[in-house]
Structure formats: C-alpha cells, structure tokens
Scaffold this active site. Structure first.
Site, PDB file in Angstrom:
ATOM      1  N   ASP A   1      12.375  26.032   8.788  1.00 10.09           N
ATOM      2  CA  ASP A   1      11.451  26.796   9.495  1.00 10.09           C
ATOM      3  C   ASP A   1      11.709  26.878  10.928  1.00 10.09           C
ATOM      4  O   ASP A   1      12.182  25.805  11.386  1.00 10.09           O
ATOM      5  CB  ASP A   1      10.107  26.508   9.434  1.00 10.09           C
ATOM      6  CG  ASP A   1       8.819  27.651   9.988  1.00 10.09           C
ATOM      7  OD1 ASP A   1       9.421  28.573  10.130  1.00 10.09           O
ATOM      8  OD2 ASP A   1       7.985  27.392   9.942  1.00 10.09           O
TER       9      ASP A   1
ATOM     10  N   ASN B   1      13.630  29.579  12.662  1.00  6.40           N
ATOM     11  CA  ASN B   1      14.736  30.507  13.133  1.00  6.40           C
ATOM     12  C   ASN B   1      14.452  31.391  14.197  1.00  6.40           C
ATOM     13  O   ASN B   1      14.904  31.486  15.392  1.00  6.40           O
ATOM     14  CB  ASN B   1      15.263  31.273  12.002  1.00  6.40           C
ATOM     15  CG  ASN B   1      15.977  30.401  10.786  1.00  6.40           C
ATOM     16  OD1 ASN B   1      16.205  29.188  10.896  1.00  6.40           O
ATOM     17  ND2 ASN B   1      16.197  30.961   9.669  1.00  6.40           N
ATOM     18  N   GLY B   2      12.931  32.046  14.104  1.00  3.62           N
ATOM     19  CA  GLY B   2      12.705  33.186  15.089  1.00  3.62           C
ATOM     20  C   GLY B   2      12.431  32.479  16.308  1.00  3.62           C
ATOM     21  O   GLY B   2      12.917  32.991  17.486  1.00  3.62           O
TER      22      GLY B   2
ATOM     23  N   HIS C   1      18.126  33.550  12.299  1.00  2.00           N
ATOM     24  CA  HIS C   1      18.452  33.470  10.853  1.00  2.00           C
ATOM     25  C   HIS C   1      19.925  33.506  10.523  1.00  2.00           C
ATOM     26  O   HIS C   1      20.569  32.641   9.485  1.00  2.00           O
ATOM     27  CB  HIS C   1      17.882  34.835  10.199  1.00  2.00           C
ATOM     28  CG  HIS C   1      16.507  35.091  10.198  1.00  2.00           C
ATOM     29  ND1 HIS C   1      15.700  34.241   9.903  1.00  2.00           N
ATOM     30  CD2 HIS C   1      15.738  36.191  10.636  1.00  2.00           C
ATOM     31  CE1 HIS C   1      14.460  34.637  10.075  1.00  2.00           C
ATOM     32  NE2 HIS C   1      14.339  35.738  10.339  1.00  2.00           N
TER      33      HIS C   1
ATOM     34  N   SER D   1      10.117  33.527   1.073  1.00  2.00           N
ATOM     35  CA  SER D   1       8.589  33.064   0.517  1.00  2.00           C
ATOM     36  C   SER D   1       8.092  34.479  -0.156  1.00  2.00           C
ATOM     37  O   SER D   1       8.350  35.532   0.563  1.00  2.00           O
ATOM     38  CB  SER D   1       7.750  32.470   1.325  1.00  2.00           C
ATOM     39  OG  SER D   1       7.236  33.445   2.279  1.00  2.00           O
TER      40      SER D   1
ATOM     41  N   TRP E   1       7.633  38.973   2.550  1.00  2.00           N
ATOM     42  CA  TRP E   1       7.842  40.499   2.541  1.00  2.00           C
ATOM     43  C   TRP E   1       6.915  41.169   3.434  1.00  2.00           C
ATOM     44  O   TRP E   1       7.052  42.331   3.697  1.00  2.00           O
ATOM     45  CB  TRP E   1       7.474  41.138   1.100  1.00  2.00           C
ATOM     46  CG  TRP E   1       8.419  40.296  -0.141  1.00  2.00           C
ATOM     47  CD1 TRP E   1       8.050  39.493  -0.919  1.00  2.00           C
ATOM     48  CD2 TRP E   1       9.496  40.944  -0.183  1.00  2.00           C
ATOM     49  NE1 TRP E   1       8.992  39.328  -1.676  1.00  2.00           N
ATOM     50  CE2 TRP E   1      10.209  40.189  -1.488  1.00  2.00           C
ATOM     51  CE3 TRP E   1      10.541  41.997   0.396  1.00  2.00           C
ATOM     52  CZ2 TRP E   1      11.268  40.312  -1.848  1.00  2.00           C
ATOM     53  CZ3 TRP E   1      11.540  42.212  -0.253  1.00  2.00           C
ATOM     54  CH2 TRP E   1      11.993  41.250  -1.433  1.00  2.00           C
TER      55      TRP E   1
ATOM     56  N   ARG F   1       6.611  40.731   6.585  1.00  2.00           N
ATOM     57  CA  ARG F   1       7.171  40.802   7.764  1.00  2.00           C
ATOM     58  C   ARG F   1       7.728  42.282   8.080  1.00  2.00           C
ATOM     59  O   ARG F   1       7.757  42.987   7.203  1.00  2.00           O
ATOM     60  CB  ARG F   1       8.673  39.693   7.932  1.00  2.00           C
ATOM     61  CG  ARG F   1       7.951  38.480   7.929  1.00  2.00           C
ATOM     62  CD  ARG F   1       9.314  37.517   8.307  1.00  2.00           C
ATOM     63  NE  ARG F   1       8.521  36.123   8.080  1.00  2.00           N
ATOM     64  CZ  ARG F   1       9.142  35.093   8.701  1.00  2.00           C
ATOM     65  NH1 ARG F   1      10.351  35.284   9.288  1.00  2.00           N
ATOM     66  NH2 ARG F   1       8.716  33.937   8.581  1.00  2.00           N
TER      67      ARG F   1
ATOM     68  N   LEU G   1      25.995  18.008  -7.083  1.00  2.00           N
ATOM     69  CA  LEU G   1      24.671  18.110  -6.469  1.00  2.00           C
ATOM     70  C   LEU G   1      24.152  19.618  -7.002  1.00  2.00           C
ATOM     71  O   LEU G   1      24.706  20.499  -7.160  1.00  2.00           O
ATOM     72  CB  LEU G   1      24.663  18.476  -5.016  1.00  2.00           C
ATOM     73  CG  LEU G   1      23.562  19.042  -4.284  1.00  2.00           C
ATOM     74  CD1 LEU G   1      22.635  17.851  -3.802  1.00  2.00           C
ATOM     75  CD2 LEU G   1      23.864  19.989  -2.986  1.00  2.00           C
TER      76      LEU G   1
ATOM     77  N   ARG H   1       1.973  22.384   7.636  1.00  2.00           N
ATOM     78  CA  ARG H   1       1.600  23.061   6.301  1.00  2.00           C
ATOM     79  C   ARG H   1       2.783  23.069   5.252  1.00  2.00           C
ATOM     80  O   ARG H   1       3.963  22.993   5.613  1.00  2.00           O
ATOM     81  CB  ARG H   1       1.049  24.455   6.716  1.00  2.00           C
ATOM     82  CG  ARG H   1       2.077  25.317   7.361  1.00  2.00           C
ATOM     83  CD  ARG H   1       0.991  26.679   7.870  1.00  2.00           C
ATOM     84  NE  ARG H   1       2.024  27.305   8.540  1.00  2.00           N
ATOM     85  CZ  ARG H   1       1.926  27.578  10.135  1.00  2.00           C
ATOM     86  NH1 ARG H   1       0.696  26.942  10.413  1.00  2.00           N
ATOM     87  NH2 ARG H   1       2.541  28.400  10.797  1.00  2.00           N
TER      88      ARG H   1
ATOM     89  N   SER I   1       2.878  25.957   3.001  1.00  2.00           N
ATOM     90  CA  SER I   1       3.094  27.406   3.161  1.00  2.00           C
ATOM     91  C   SER I   1       3.558  27.704   1.571  1.00  2.00           C
ATOM     92  O   SER I   1       4.608  28.413   1.553  1.00  2.00           O
ATOM     93  CB  SER I   1       4.341  27.804   4.256  1.00  2.00           C
ATOM     94  OG  SER I   1       3.808  27.443   5.306  1.00  2.00           O
TER      95      SER I   1
ATOM     96  N   GLU J   1       6.924  12.338  -0.294  1.00  2.00           N
ATOM     97  CA  GLU J   1       6.669  11.938   0.976  1.00  2.00           C
ATOM     98  C   GLU J   1       6.884  13.153   1.955  1.00  2.00           C
ATOM     99  O   GLU J   1       8.013  13.798   1.836  1.00  2.00           O
ATOM    100  CB  GLU J   1       7.735  10.928   1.322  1.00  2.00           C
ATOM    101  CG  GLU J   1       7.294   9.558   0.482  1.00  2.00           C
ATOM    102  CD  GLU J   1       5.939   8.983   0.722  1.00  2.00           C
ATOM    103  OE1 GLU J   1       5.702   8.844   1.922  1.00  2.00           O
ATOM    104  OE2 GLU J   1       5.368   8.320  -0.399  1.00  2.00           O
TER     105      GLU J   1
HETATM  106  C1  IPE Z   1       7.948  29.362   5.148  1.00  2.00           C
HETATM  107  O1  IPE Z   1       8.007  29.542   6.509  1.00  2.00           O
HETATM  108  C2  IPE Z   1       8.935  30.078   4.136  1.00  2.00           C
HETATM  109  C3  IPE Z   1      10.518  29.757   4.413  1.00  2.00           C
HETATM  110  C4  IPE Z   1      10.761  29.010   5.384  1.00  2.00           C
HETATM  111  C5  IPE Z   1      11.260  30.469   3.808  1.00  2.00           C
HETATM  112  P1  IPE Z   1       7.365  30.664   6.898  1.00  2.00           P
HETATM  113  O2  IPE Z   1       7.626  30.948   8.497  1.00  2.00           O
HETATM  114  O3  IPE Z   1       7.007  31.854   6.106  1.00  2.00           O
HETATM  115  O4  IPE Z   1       5.692  30.036   6.809  1.00  2.00           O
HETATM  116  P2  IPE Z   1       4.419  30.145   7.914  1.00  2.00           P
HETATM  117  O5  IPE Z   1       4.135  31.687   8.010  1.00  2.00           O
HETATM  118  O6  IPE Z   1       4.434  29.438   9.170  1.00  2.00           O
HETATM  119  O7  IPE Z   1       3.197  29.534   6.991  1.00  2.00           O
HETATM  120  C1  IPE Z   2      12.431  30.703   8.714  1.00  2.00           C
HETATM  121  O1  IPE Z   2      12.391  30.919  10.034  1.00  2.00           O
HETATM  122  C2  IPE Z   2      13.156  31.540   8.034  1.00  2.00           C
HETATM  123  C3  IPE Z   2      12.306  32.425   7.016  1.00  2.00           C
HETATM  124  C4  IPE Z   2      11.180  32.302   6.868  1.00  2.00           C
HETATM  125  C5  IPE Z   2      13.084  33.333   6.344  1.00  2.00           C
HETATM  126  P1  IPE Z   2      11.313  31.758  10.616  1.00  2.00           P
HETATM  127  O2  IPE Z   2      11.692  33.211  10.689  1.00  2.00           O
HETATM  128  O3  IPE Z   2       9.918  31.670   9.925  1.00  2.00           O
HETATM  129  O4  IPE Z   2      10.872  31.333  12.166  1.00  2.00           O
HETATM  130  P2  IPE Z   2       9.797  31.345  13.113  1.00  2.00           P
HETATM  131  O5  IPE Z   2       8.627  30.296  12.263  1.00  2.00           O
HETATM  132  O6  IPE Z   2       9.235  32.502  13.262  1.00  2.00           O
HETATM  133  O7  IPE Z   2      10.191  30.422  14.243  1.00  2.00           O
HETATM  134 MG    MG Z   3       8.350  30.572  10.355  1.00  2.00          MG
END
Ligand code: IPE
Ligand code: IPE
Ligand code: MG
Length: 260
Positions: free
Chosen positions: A40, A42-43, A57, A85, A89, A91, A151, A214, A216, A227
């Site tokens: 999590d 990237n954005g 990404h 996840s 979708w 987004r 692996l 969390r 998610s 753990e």
């Molecule tokens: C969880 O991250 C899903 C992935 C890493 C693919 P999200 O960014 O979608 O989760 P929330 O929205 O913060 O719970």
């Molecule tokens: C995780 O990064 C990648 C995916 C869920 C596809 P995010 O895109 O959720 O990045 P944030 O949480 O918005 O920083």
């Molecule tokens: Mg995220």
C-alpha cells in the site's frame, strides 16, 4: 531490544547492519514459510513526489520485483502480494485501466526472471471481471511456471477475502447437494481446501506498508494467527532490507496460538 513504535520495525543493532549482514543474521534464524504483503501507499508516494498516481504504481511494480528476489534470498517458500482488491474497481476508471495494462506488461516483463529463479506463479482472486487479455497472460505464466520448485509467488488479483469465503461456501454447498459430502463432515480442513489458497500454508507474517492499521479484506480466513508488521514506509520506498527487518521483527515474536 528497543522498538520504534508498538508493532513497528526493530531499531538498534540490526538496523545498523548493512544489507548482506542483515540477510545473514535473518537467514540463520526461524524464517517464516509464508509471507503475505499488503503493498500500500503507491498513490501517496506519487503525490509526495508531485507525480500522478500512475507513477507510484509503476514504481510499485519495481519494488514488487525486488521483493520477490529478496524473499527468495531469505528462504521464504510462499510469498503472497496483494496487487488488486475486489474493492479497487471503485477507483476512477482511468486508474483501473492503467493498473490493468501495467499488470499485463509487468507479467510479460517479469516472466523470464521468474523462470530463471525457478519461481512458481499462482493467482488468487475471481477470474470474472478481469480483462481477457490480462487473463490470457496470467494463465500462460501460471502454466509455464507450474513445475517450478522454488518460491511460490501468489498474486492476489481481483481478490477479496469475503468473495473467497462466499466462493468456498458455494463449492461446499454444491458438494453437499451432489451428495459427495455431508454437512457435518465440513471442518476447517475442508473449508481450507475450498479456498483459492488450497495447498498453501497459512501466512506466518503479514506485512502492510504505508502505516494503515487494517487488513482491507485480505486473506481473512488464512491470517487467523499471522504475526502482523505494519511499517510507515510507502510501498515504492520498501526495500529488501525492510523485508529483512520485518522478518527480524517476526523472529522476536512469541507465537502462542492460544496456548501459553
Ligand atoms: C489494499 O489497499 C489493496 C491492495 C494493496 C491491492 P487499498 O489502498 O485498496 O486499501 P484501503 O482502501 O486503504 O483499505
Ligand atoms: C496500493 O497503493 C496499490 C493498489 C491498491 C493497487 P494505493 O494506490 O492504494 O496507494 P495509496 O494508498 O492511495 O497511497
Ligand atoms: Mg491504498
């Protein structure tokens, strides 16, 4: 040993080690058989750099590739990466389609390296809804790596823990209806066998980057006794040494499984 924050990564001696020494120390101890990662942040990483989310990404794919190599180096047998996840979708469609095409290209790009490193590639999630071109590529790499013995890399793609449990319920209900099992025969082992992860041991260690506390909708059944390590590091900044430090944190945990 002192800690940065409750549940955070260890500080002190290990943090000051360089990467090869850290790897050596971690490898000599109890290595988790299965590590699952919620990749999590990237954005937020992209926004911090003044870049569009897609740049985050793209960088995240590079991190994933390096972490697969690092997991192999440390001797982890199963690595599950949460890539997309069932909720993602929701987004903006531009981000979703960009993620789909990035994934398609990445699978092609990573394929020779997966083969060279003897990695077995599997995907967990619902195939329905995934664009046919992406499915075709996934199926090709899954088939081509099926006999590899190193692996096992599981990519959670179009994955939801609740979807997985719904699908398992449906499969078991069908077996009851067909008369192949009786309801009272359904036990934990049968449920586990009906999940996408059949044949894979439960994760020992669940890592989440970007500091969110969390799960998610990730591996809801399987993480019953995993753990948890949450690191504030955003996924594009997560390095092999961060994986080794998370494993080191796991190694100092006292796993009790409800006992004493
Ligand atoms: C969880 O991250 C899903 C992935 C890493 C693919 P999200 O960014 O979608 O989760 P929330 O929205 O913060 O719970
Ligand atoms: C995780 O990064 C990648 C995916 C869920 C596809 P995010 O895109 O959720 O990045 P944030 O949480 O918005 O920083
Ligand atoms: Mg995220």
């Amino acid at each position: 040993m002192a800690f940065e924050q409750p549940g955070g990564l260890p500080v002190g001696d290990l943090v000051s080690l360089d990467e090869p020494d850290l790897l050596r120390v971690v490898k000599a101890r109890r290595v988790p058989g299965h590590v699952a990662i919620i990749m999590d942040g990237n954005g937020r990483w992209a926004v911090q750099q003044g870049l569009p989310r897609v740049a985050g990404h793209r960088e995240g794919v590079k991190t994933a590739s390096a972490i697969v190599r690092a997991a192999h180096a440390v001797g982890i047998r199963f690595l599950t990466l949460y890539a997309f996840s069932s909720e993602n979708w929701s987004r903006p469609s531009s981000e979703v389609s960009m993620l789909m095409s990035l994934l398609e290209r990445s699978i092609d790009h990573e394929f020779p390296e997966l083969m060279a490193n003897n990695v077995r590639f599997r995907v967990i999630g619902r195939p329905n809804g995934v664009p046919p071109s992406v499915r075709k590529r996934i199926d090709r790499v899954v088939a081509a790596t099926a006999a590899n013995t190193g692996l096992t890399l599981l990519m959670a793609f179009n994955y939801g823990g609740r979807d997985e449990l719904v699908d398992a319920c449906r499969a078991l209900a069908s077996q009851v209806q067909a008369g192949t099992i009786r309801p009272e025969e359904i036990d934990e082992a049968l449920v586990a066998r009906a999940l996408y992860t059949h044949g894979v041991p439960d994760p020992d260690l669940l890592i989440r980057t970007s500091g969110e506390m969390r799960v998610s909708n990730f591996l809801l059944w399987q993480i019953a006794y995993a753990e948890l390590v949450v690191t504030p590091t955003l996924w594009p900044d997560f390095r092999p040494r961060d994986l080794y430090l998370a494993v080191a944190e796991y190694q100092r945990r006292d796993r009790r499984f409800g006992g004493v």
